[in-house]
Design a protein around this motif. Structure first.
Motif, PDB file in Angstrom:
ATOM      1  N   TYR A 498       0.994  -1.150  -0.025  1.00  0.00           N
ATOM      2  CA  TYR A 498      -0.005   0.056  -0.107  1.00  0.00           C
ATOM      3  C   TYR A 498       0.740   1.240   0.057  1.00  0.00           C
ATOM      4  N   PRO A 499       1.534   1.674  -0.996  1.00  0.00           N
ATOM      5  CA  PRO A 499       2.455   2.423  -1.221  1.00  0.00           C
ATOM      6  C   PRO A 499       1.922   3.986  -0.799  1.00  0.00           C
ATOM      7  N   ILE A 500       2.524   4.774  -0.042  1.00  0.00           N
ATOM      8  CA  ILE A 500       1.950   6.150   0.446  1.00  0.00           C
ATOM      9  C   ILE A 500       2.543   6.980  -0.922  1.00  0.00           C
ATOM     10  N   ASN A 501       1.612   8.016  -1.034  1.00  0.00           N
ATOM     11  CA  ASN A 501       1.756   8.909  -2.105  1.00  0.00           C
ATOM     12  C   ASN A 501       2.571  10.087  -1.098  1.00  0.00           C
ATOM     13  N   THR A 502       3.762  10.301  -1.153  1.00  0.00           N
ATOM     14  CA  THR A 502       4.480  11.317  -0.510  1.00  0.00           C
ATOM     15  C   THR A 502       4.310  12.556  -1.317  1.00  0.00           C
ATOM     16  N   ASP A 503       4.015  12.608  -2.650  1.00  0.00           N
ATOM     17  CA  ASP A 503       3.804  13.910  -3.211  1.00  0.00           C
ATOM     18  C   ASP A 503       2.689  14.556  -3.062  1.00  0.00           C
ATOM     19  N   PHE A 504       1.656  14.003  -2.266  1.00  0.00           N
ATOM     20  CA  PHE A 504       0.181  14.703  -2.299  1.00  0.00           C
ATOM     21  C   PHE A 504       0.220  15.833  -1.657  1.00  0.00           C
ATOM     22  N   LYS A 505      -0.351  16.772  -2.325  1.00  0.00           N
ATOM     23  CA  LYS A 505      -0.409  18.124  -1.604  1.00  0.00           C
ATOM     24  C   LYS A 505      -1.901  18.293  -1.385  1.00  0.00           C
ATOM     25  N   TYR A 575      -0.602   4.468  -5.861  1.00  0.00           N
ATOM     26  CA  TYR A 575      -0.726   4.755  -4.281  1.00  0.00           C
ATOM     27  C   TYR A 575      -1.922   4.387  -3.560  1.00  0.00           C
ATOM     28  N   VAL A 576      -1.797   3.901  -2.355  1.00  0.00           N
ATOM     29  CA  VAL A 576      -3.145   3.318  -1.994  1.00  0.00           C
ATOM     30  C   VAL A 576      -2.866   4.386  -0.394  1.00  0.00           C
ATOM     31  N   PRO A 577      -3.830   5.352  -0.061  1.00  0.00           N
ATOM     32  CA  PRO A 577      -4.040   5.982   0.900  1.00  0.00           C
ATOM     33  C   PRO A 577      -4.084   5.317   2.370  1.00  0.00           C
ATOM     34  N   ASP A 578      -3.632   5.726   3.359  1.00  0.00           N
ATOM     35  CA  ASP A 578      -4.070   5.503   4.664  1.00  0.00           C
ATOM     36  C   ASP A 578      -3.725   3.933   5.241  1.00  0.00           C
ATOM     37  N   LEU A 579      -3.886   2.850   4.373  1.00  0.00           N
ATOM     38  CA  LEU A 579      -3.903   1.464   4.507  1.00  0.00           C
ATOM     39  C   LEU A 579      -2.725   1.160   5.492  1.00  0.00           C
ATOM     40  N   ALA A 580      -1.625   1.489   5.027  1.00  0.00           N
ATOM     41  CA  ALA A 580      -0.116   1.168   5.286  1.00  0.00           C
ATOM     42  C   ALA A 580      -0.050   1.872   6.804  1.00  0.00           C
ATOM     43  N   LEU A 581      -0.379   2.970   6.856  1.00  0.00           N
ATOM     44  CA  LEU A 581      -0.241   3.696   8.323  1.00  0.00           C
ATOM     45  C   LEU A 581      -1.059   3.135   9.281  1.00  0.00           C
TER      46      LEU A 581
ATOM     47  N   TYR B 508     -10.471   0.074  -6.441  1.00  0.00           N
ATOM     48  CA  TYR B 508     -11.531   0.945  -7.232  1.00  0.00           C
ATOM     49  C   TYR B 508     -11.031   2.268  -7.109  1.00  0.00           C
ATOM     50  N   VAL B 509      -9.638   2.462  -7.127  1.00  0.00           N
ATOM     51  CA  VAL B 509      -8.783   3.583  -7.354  1.00  0.00           C
ATOM     52  C   VAL B 509      -9.373   4.538  -8.491  1.00  0.00           C
ATOM     53  N   THR B 510      -9.638   3.862  -9.508  1.00  0.00           N
ATOM     54  CA  THR B 510     -10.210   4.712 -10.797  1.00  0.00           C
ATOM     55  C   THR B 510     -11.469   5.622 -10.717  1.00  0.00           C
ATOM     56  N   THR B 511     -12.223   4.973  -9.408  1.00  0.00           N
ATOM     57  CA  THR B 511     -13.393   5.800  -9.127  1.00  0.00           C
ATOM     58  C   THR B 511     -13.239   7.063  -8.511  1.00  0.00           C
ATOM     59  N   PHE B 512     -12.146   7.168  -7.932  1.00  0.00           N
ATOM     60  CA  PHE B 512     -11.976   8.275  -7.022  1.00  0.00           C
ATOM     61  C   PHE B 512     -11.099   9.416  -7.658  1.00  0.00           C
ATOM     62  N   LYS B 513     -11.795  10.508  -7.633  1.00  0.00           N
ATOM     63  CA  LYS B 513     -11.272  11.711  -8.086  1.00  0.00           C
ATOM     64  C   LYS B 513     -11.912  13.013  -7.752  1.00  0.00           C
ATOM     65  N   CYS B 514     -11.238  13.920  -7.805  1.00  0.00           N
ATOM     66  CA  CYS B 514     -11.804  15.371  -7.654  1.00  0.00           C
ATOM     67  C   CYS B 514     -11.607  16.149  -8.631  1.00  0.00           C
ATOM     68  N   GLU B 515     -12.761  16.768  -9.188  1.00  0.00           N
ATOM     69  CA  GLU B 515     -12.368  17.816 -10.345  1.00  0.00           C
ATOM     70  C   GLU B 515     -12.949  19.192 -10.123  1.00  0.00           C
ATOM     71  N   CYS B 516     -12.397  19.899 -10.567  1.00  0.00           N
ATOM     72  CA  CYS B 516     -12.675  21.208 -10.561  1.00  0.00           C
ATOM     73  C   CYS B 516     -13.489  21.769 -11.809  1.00  0.00           C
ATOM     74  N   LEU B 517     -15.057  22.048 -11.612  1.00  0.00           N
ATOM     75  CA  LEU B 517     -15.771  22.261 -12.587  1.00  0.00           C
ATOM     76  C   LEU B 517     -16.377  23.739 -12.540  1.00  0.00           C
ATOM     77  N   CYS B 573     -12.908  14.800  -2.746  1.00  0.00           N
ATOM     78  CA  CYS B 573     -12.526  16.125  -2.592  1.00  0.00           C
ATOM     79  C   CYS B 573     -12.425  16.524  -1.403  1.00  0.00           C
ATOM     80  N   LYS B 574     -13.285  15.863  -0.304  1.00  0.00           N
ATOM     81  CA  LYS B 574     -13.191  16.378   0.985  1.00  0.00           C
ATOM     82  C   LYS B 574     -12.130  15.371   1.887  1.00  0.00           C
ATOM     83  N   TYR B 575     -11.412  14.587   1.195  1.00  0.00           N
ATOM     84  CA  TYR B 575     -10.579  13.718   1.996  1.00  0.00           C
ATOM     85  C   TYR B 575      -9.007  14.057   1.844  1.00  0.00           C
ATOM     86  N   VAL B 576      -8.555  13.945   2.774  1.00  0.00           N
ATOM     87  CA  VAL B 576      -6.985  13.975   2.594  1.00  0.00           C
ATOM     88  C   VAL B 576      -6.322  12.791   3.212  1.00  0.00           C
ATOM     89  N   PRO B 577      -5.587  12.036   2.238  1.00  0.00           N
ATOM     90  CA  PRO B 577      -5.061  10.666   2.568  1.00  0.00           C
ATOM     91  C   PRO B 577      -3.758  10.933   3.741  1.00  0.00           C
TER      92      PRO B 577
END
Lengths: 935, 935
Positions: A498-505, A575-581, B508-517, B573-577
């Motif tokens: 479950y790699p962590i995306n360290t570049d995530f802003k 990347y997979v968020p949270d799971l590793a931590l 299902y990582v493909t279904t998670f996104k956040c777009e600015c419209l 959108c409202k989550y931060v991993p």
């Protein structure tokens, strides 16, 4: 020589409460002293009675000059008091006109410090107010802030309700008799009035004693005013003497005053003296872990410095008759069965205890985790010929059978690393050579089973005798290290999985996505999107395409996308968020919570029983806590998944393997050779684990059965081969965990006495339950699926770390980091120079390092055989270390005394060839051993 | 009465090594016994000498019958030995033909057990082999596995290199003199040869002693063979006696044999006796934390039970002359300055110590975190009139000035909660009423400053005297709880700030996104996308739009998107991993690592100095570790951000506030009323913290200055108001942390003696450095920006928890959860019934609960004033609890003895009106107090 009863001593002092005189309990002794804290109105902690030499000498004078009445016929206190006063008047020690006054004083009420239930004292807090503070103290019957009191007038034989209600009774042995010490100062005497009375029969003297224990001894000291403290000290001195094992013997058997004085002198001779400048008399000394027994003490010759250390050598390494070479066909097996049979019934009913529940839950979780792990690995290695399903079934079958019939039912069978590697190599070999794997495996199993039978029949387990602490601890620490490193590896693995995306802003969440694109689109996308112009063109094209196929692609999951040939595009795909931590938090949390709860037994909070319960169920509670946390968070952490359907993992194989038909005939014969390797492997793995489980430190009482164990392991080899299930052998770490979770401690009897480790709950119930549960786990899947794997890895880490503790090797490693002045007082450090200890440890570390490296190569297959190498190295160490050093650090190899023993045996045989008597002798030796354990 | 020198005792026993006889060191005493472990070739841990009564009596006989030579003129061992033998022959105790034999034996070589450096012994390990094991032991000079030996023949006055090299010397006081005990068995004597010698001058007798300490006493015991152990015990007895403070006095001053015997008898009278059945003589007793001083011991009357507890009342609550009411204008201030002035120089040079570095780093980090937190909150509350920049500047200015000139430079000034709330209310009030905030604030500051001056001039701090442990501990625990709850709140907040997406499925990582419209698109998107047909239509529209504007929108960050009116669409959108979990790991990790490292001081590993260093720098090391971990992970955790530019936070305000011009004239006068509240608030907050810092337990030596403190706080109030900076007052928790990080312990002198808490490094350097660093933090921003906030919250949690420890209130709360038999032996539990203790604690808990609730309302503004309420409640408790109980649980209020004291004072004044003498007297009282501390 009937043993004398245990003595309970109560000391009451004369006190003036308002206008009335009364006897107030001020201290009591079962073995150690408990004092009534005047202001605190409570019992002090039990402590060692520190006496002054002066008071002991004064006591000696008291006995010399006072009245000594031995075997007085006494039935009530007034009569006894009358007799004493009469005697004193007869002897001219007091004038007759004092008779009434003394009588009056001695028959005053007795007030005892009884323990009140806590809820009552809490309720009291409000109402009692300052009315019963120390300054405004008035005595009234039944006062809520005073302990109960009893009038002396009701001299009933039957104990009063107050006495019976006293919970302290359970701390006093059943056969106990009381000794009452009464000291006080009065204004009418000008010299002390002293009496020491032994009653002919122990008699309940009304409310004299706080508990319904009949009184045998009475010591009375009344004296002129102004020396209350001194009288108090004399009272404490006689009380301490009365609870002394040797003096109480003297007191019971004394014929006259001189015997008592001799007893005091003997006591004085043995007394331990602390110099006043090095010790503060105000410190209450906590009772020691162990006190010398009365027998040992009476052996001491005080003149020759009883205080010097024991200079004797450590107790000889002795594995008991279980490993004796009988020289008869199946002799060992016969003895094993004969030894274990009488315990069979108790092996079941002794299993019903609350502790068993926690043990079963703990070991069950360990077993299924192991079954799943090894099942998964075996499945990979054998192309699913043996998978998780087979692993579960095999574990259940082998474990149940072994726990039912094995010689040491505390041993837990499991798949082990070497077997796994063997299967892997075997499968590759058969695949490459066109041989049917399952049939070959069956034949190896059959050969191996037969070879085991030969080993059993020839008492070959005998050679385990040459395995000393060096080998045994080396092996078990290595296994523990493997456990720990596996647990940590698995944990680290989840960071890779479950790699962590360290570049995530957080603010640029909009730029993170992962899309599934058609493979064609993907390329064009990347090749052409570079310039704006091209991208404009692309975009219309892209949109057009999307228009047709987008609805399919965007709805696909990651797996499906790859399956249908799509490409994952985007910076969050890998990347997979949270799971590793979260996994890390669950892993580390489970481990550290278990460790803290285990330690909680030694904290000061909550009653002992509750703490013991918490400690026993620590692993279960930690697992529950972190499973709960995981459910609360609701994240998709990797969970424990057990098979839910009863069918072989690989479609196309049945539940039974046929021995003939698929391989040429010579394979049946040739499989003898690999079987030999398997046998050695199984023999070593099984017997070393057995030796570790049967360690003397575990104080097992029901004996063990190396030959019987091996017999059943052989049978199971064959059975599992026929059913196509994995092979099983004793698993060291889980077996140690099993033992640890079944340890018994004495309910300490005398207050302040340390609970003693009594042994292990030896029974077959927990083992059987564990494996039956494993078998029905298929139906437990709905419950088990809530358990996250990281929690179980945490349990594994705990198992590995816990099995390291108590290993001397580990203690010695720690010595490297301690400056010598801070090192604990290990007995071997008193006798072996530190550099020799370090050298010994270094050799051991190097051996293990080599084994660790070998284990990581294909040589892992002969890993248990390498233990033989350890034994050889141990043999060579005889040249480097003196026998004296080795005796302290390790054990001596049996050869050294073999000759002497053989001679002894020959003599024994000549004298008495009767087997039963020989057996009795060896049994006696066995129980002797238990007593002389080196700690 | 010159104090006698300290005695170092060495005991050598006669041993046969091969063919040669030699004296081998077997034990030594500085205060406690250290024994040579025969086999281990090492020193045992220092322990209390446990003697047998028998050996003491035998020693008494030895002194009675042997030769006693007092003040012998001795310059070399041969001469002394000659003199002894001569005397024995004269007295007819031995026959003259034994002269040579005894002479020969007594002049044999002495072999000492010297400590070897560890690297050497490690190097030895390989080569020494089994050649020097116990069995094949041959003595050779300079052997690598033996300790050094010295021949007796070189009787040099100058100590030998071996002796000088001995590191043990530093454990022996400079003025020490040696006493040598020589015991052994020989074959030519048929009765013991005993001599006790005191030399007229202490003389270095060659290699007799292992260290270059001159010998003053010599005890020789040679006896017939077969009783070596007994001789050994007698030797240990005289050695123990020689290091006893009282007996060594006797030995130095004895005029004859009888004096010595009287000394032994005195010793025997005081001796502490352990019953043999309750204690194992093999246990080596660890030296106690504290031993009774020689003075106290000599006061004991042994006959009256020296073993009973101290029944005296606890030492009276006394705050010292600092809070005495002088009755003169500025009398307190004058005394404060007079008291602090002589220490001014040492306040600087005593700051230069390694410990200061860790203290500065720790407190600095605490201060800037506080400055940032409060700065941020103040900025919100005052519309950036005071922001982070002002907070930094103000902290630096106020702190530096206070630490330079304040009465108690250990106090750390900081923003506190009540001030923050006051500023908030004030700003709202001014805004709503159109009054200029900064000008109003300036006037309040000026008024408050003047009011402080009035309080200083009138010695008003005097009333702090009425604050007892109840109030003080209540206040400080409350502040600690607030610290802890704030730290946890902040941590929990980060889970809200960085919400975790619990629905995330890795596949299902493909279904998670956040777009600015675009806002328009967003609506159409949602309204129409529901049906396929519509969506088809939408899609082309969407694509067309995208074609025009997509490039802008998709590149926007979350903030920008919302700024430009876009909408965030998508399920991530409202989550931060990760960030919340990493924050938790950093927070909890920092806290628990600090706690473990602090505890590391008491572990067995590594040398004491290293452990002390680790413990001192524990916070710094934890911060570094977790900053490193954070950098390694590279996640965007919230970091510490300090302002980098030197300008006011709110554009448009300058650095100076003008007093006139913006508000009507009556505001200048009316601001007197809110100023009064501020003054009370500051007074209470400042002085309570000062009382807590000046606690007797901290053993401060340089006195304090309540009036001086308040004076400077007042000055700073005005100064900060003029500059538009926040107001500052003493911060309890950080001040306690400051004190804790500067605690000194004695380098324990005698082996086994516990290091004593000596006091606090009282100086101004650490405080000044902290605040200067805070001031220049603007330039440190590039470094500070690496520190994640959760790490600092962890430090806050640690500060809060650490300041709770050692508070009796907290100990009493823990008692609720302990069964009475497991409760620690607190002195108040010995004297006050448990239910009274519980009642007292409950009242305290309820008070704090009420305060906690009030604190959460707007009443927080008068929070410090509520402490006055606590003092009133304490006064009322005089009706509920007896003075006896209160004296143990709390302190008595001063009224009770006021009268007596006043009378004393009157008398004193009548007799002696000279001020200086009075001051001396109070100083003497002060130093008395230090000695009589209740522990």
């Amino acid at each position: 020589d009937v043993p004398t009863p245990t003595i309970f001593t109560e000391m009451d002092t004369l006190q003036r409460e308002g206008d009335e005189l009364e006897w107030k309990e001020s201290a009591r002794w079962v073995k150690f002293e408990e004092k009534v804290e005047e202001g605190g109105e409570r019992w002090s902690k039990p402590h060692v009675s520190t006496l002054s030499l002066h008071s002991l000498f004064e006591l000696r004078t008291c006995i010399q000059t006072g009245t000594v009445l031995l075997d007085l016929e006494g039935y009530s206190l007034p009569q006894i008091v009358d007799d004493i006063i009469e005697r004193q008047i007869e002897e001219g020690m007091i004038s007759p006109d004092l008779r009434d006054k003394i009588n009056f004083v001695l028959l005053r009420k007795h007030r005892h410090q009884t323990k009140k239930p806590i809820h009552r004292s809490l309720a009291d807090m409000g109402k009692s107010g300052s009315s019963c503070s120390e300054y405004s103290f008035t005595f009234y019957q039944g006062s809520s802030c005073h302990a109960q009191s009893r009038s002396m007038n009701d001299i009933a034989d039957a104990p009063s309700p107050d006495q019976l209600r006293n919970k302290f009774m359970k701390k006093i042995p059943r056969d106990a008799e009381a000794s009452n010490v009464l000291v006080g100062e009065v204004d009418f005497l000008n010299k002390p009035f002293v009496a020491f009375v032994r009653l002919a029969q122990a008699t309940t003297l009304g409310g004299l004693t706080e508990v319904p224990v009949p009184t045998r001894f009475l010591f009375i000291l009344l004296g002129p005013q102004g020396k209350a403290k001194s009288y108090n000290e004399i009272g404490r001195a006689i009380a301490t003497l009365m609870v002394d094992d040797l003096f109480s013997d003297v007191a019971y058997k004394a014929r006259d005053r001189e015997d008592l004085i001799a007893g005091i002198d003997e006591f004085l001779d043995e007394v331990i003296v602390l110099p006043p400048g090095e010790w503060d008399p105000k410190i209450r000394i906590e009772p020691p872990k162990k006190v010398p027994s009365a027998e040992k003490r009476s052996q001491f010759i005080p003149n020759c410095g009883g205080l010097s250390e024991d200079e004797e050598m450590p107790v000889q390494h002795e594995l008991g008759e279980e490993l004796a070479f009988t020289g008869r066909f199946c002799g060992g097996l016969y003895l094993d069965i004969k030894r274990k049979l009488p315990w069979l019934l108790s092996d079941f009913y002794e299993g019903f205890h609350i502790q068993s529940i926690s043990a079963v839950l703990f070991i069950y979780l360990g077993c299924i985790t192991n079954a799943i792990t090894f099942g998964g690995l075996l499945g990979d290695a054998t192309d699913n010929y043996q998978g998780v399903m087979e692993s579960f079934l095999g574990t259940a079958l082998a474990g149940t059978v072994f726990c039912l019939f094995g010689g040491q039912p505390l041993i837990i069978l499991s798949s082990t690393g070497p077997i796994l590697i063997f299967e892997k190599l075997l499968f590759e070999f058969s695949k490459n050579n066109g041989i049917d794997y399952m049939e070959l495996r069956l034949w190896i199993g059959i050969h191996s089973c037969l070879q085991c039978f030969i080993l059993v029949a020839s008492d070959a387990s005998y050679i385990i005798k040459y395995m000393t602490r060096f080998t045994e601890e080396g092996f078990s620490s290595l296994i523990s290290f493997i456990f720990i490193s596996d647990a940590i590896k698995k944990m680290v693995g989840s960071f890779k999985y479950y790699p962590i995306n360290t570049d995530f802003k957080p603010d640029y969440v909009t730029t993170f996505k992962c899309e599934c694109l058609d493979i064609f689109l993907f390329f064009t996308h990347f090749l052409h999107m570079s310039t704006i112009v091209q991208s404009m063109w692309m975009f219309s094209f892209y949109c057009a395409t999307l228009n047709v196929t987008a609805l399919d692609w965007s709805q696909l999951s990651k797996k499906e996308c790859l399956k249908y040939g799509g490409s994952l595009v985007g910076n969050s795909c890998k990347y997979v968020p949270d799971l590793a931590l979260v996994s890390f938090i669950l892993f580390f949390g489970t481990y550290s919570m278990t460790v803290s709860l285990k330690k909680f037994k030694f904290s000061r909070y909550f009653p002992t029983k509750l703490r013991k319960l918490i400690s026993d169920f620590s692993i279960f509670m930690s697992i529950m806590t972190f499973v709960g946390l995981d459910m609360l968070l609701g994240l998709k952490t990797p969970k424990l998944i057990v098979p839910t359907e009863f069918k072989p993992t690989r479609p196309g194989r049945g539940w039974l393997v046929m021995p003939f038909g698929k391989n040429p005939w010579w394979v049946y014969v040739a499989s003898f050779v690999p079987a030999l390797l398997v046998t050695i492997l199984i023999f070593m793995d099984q017997q070393i684990s057995a030796v570790i489980v049967n360690r003397k430190e575990n104080k097992l009482k029901k004996g063990c059965g190396y030959h019987l164990d091996l017999f059943w392991v052989g049978v199971l080899m064959a059975a599992c081969s026929f059913l196509g299930l994995p092979w099983y052998v004793a698993a060291t770490v889980i077996s140690i965990a099993h033992i640890d979770s079944l340890k018994m401690e004495s309910e300490s009897s005398a207050p302040g006495e340390q609970p003693q480790f009594l042994g292990v709950r030896e029974q077959r119930v927990t083992g059987i339950l564990v494996f039956v549960l494993t078998g029905v786990s298929i139906f437990l899947a709905p419950v088990l699926k809530f358990i996250p794997m990281p929690v179980l890895y945490g349990v594994f880490l705990y198992m590995g770390v816990a099995s390291l503790s108590g290993i001397q090797f580990w203690d010695r490693i720690k010595l490297f980091m301690m400056p010598s002045k801070h090192q604990p007082d290990f007995s071997f450090l008193r006798h072996v120079p530190l550099r020799r200890v370090h050298l010994f440890t270094l050799i051991q570390i190097m051996c293990l390092a080599v084994l660790w490296v070998l284990k990581s190569t294909f040589l892992a297959i002969i890993f248990p055989v390498m233990i033989l190498g350890l034994m050889v190295i141990r043999k060579m160490m005889d040249w480097v270390f003196s026998q004296h050093d080795l005796a302290w650090l390790d054990d001596l190899l049996p050869e050294k005394e073999k000759k002497k023993k053989d001679e002894d045996k020959k003599k024994g045989k000549e004298k008495d060839k009767d087997k039963d008597k020989e057996k009795k002798k060896s049994k006696a030796e066995y129980s002797d051993e238990e007593v002389d354990l080196p700690v």
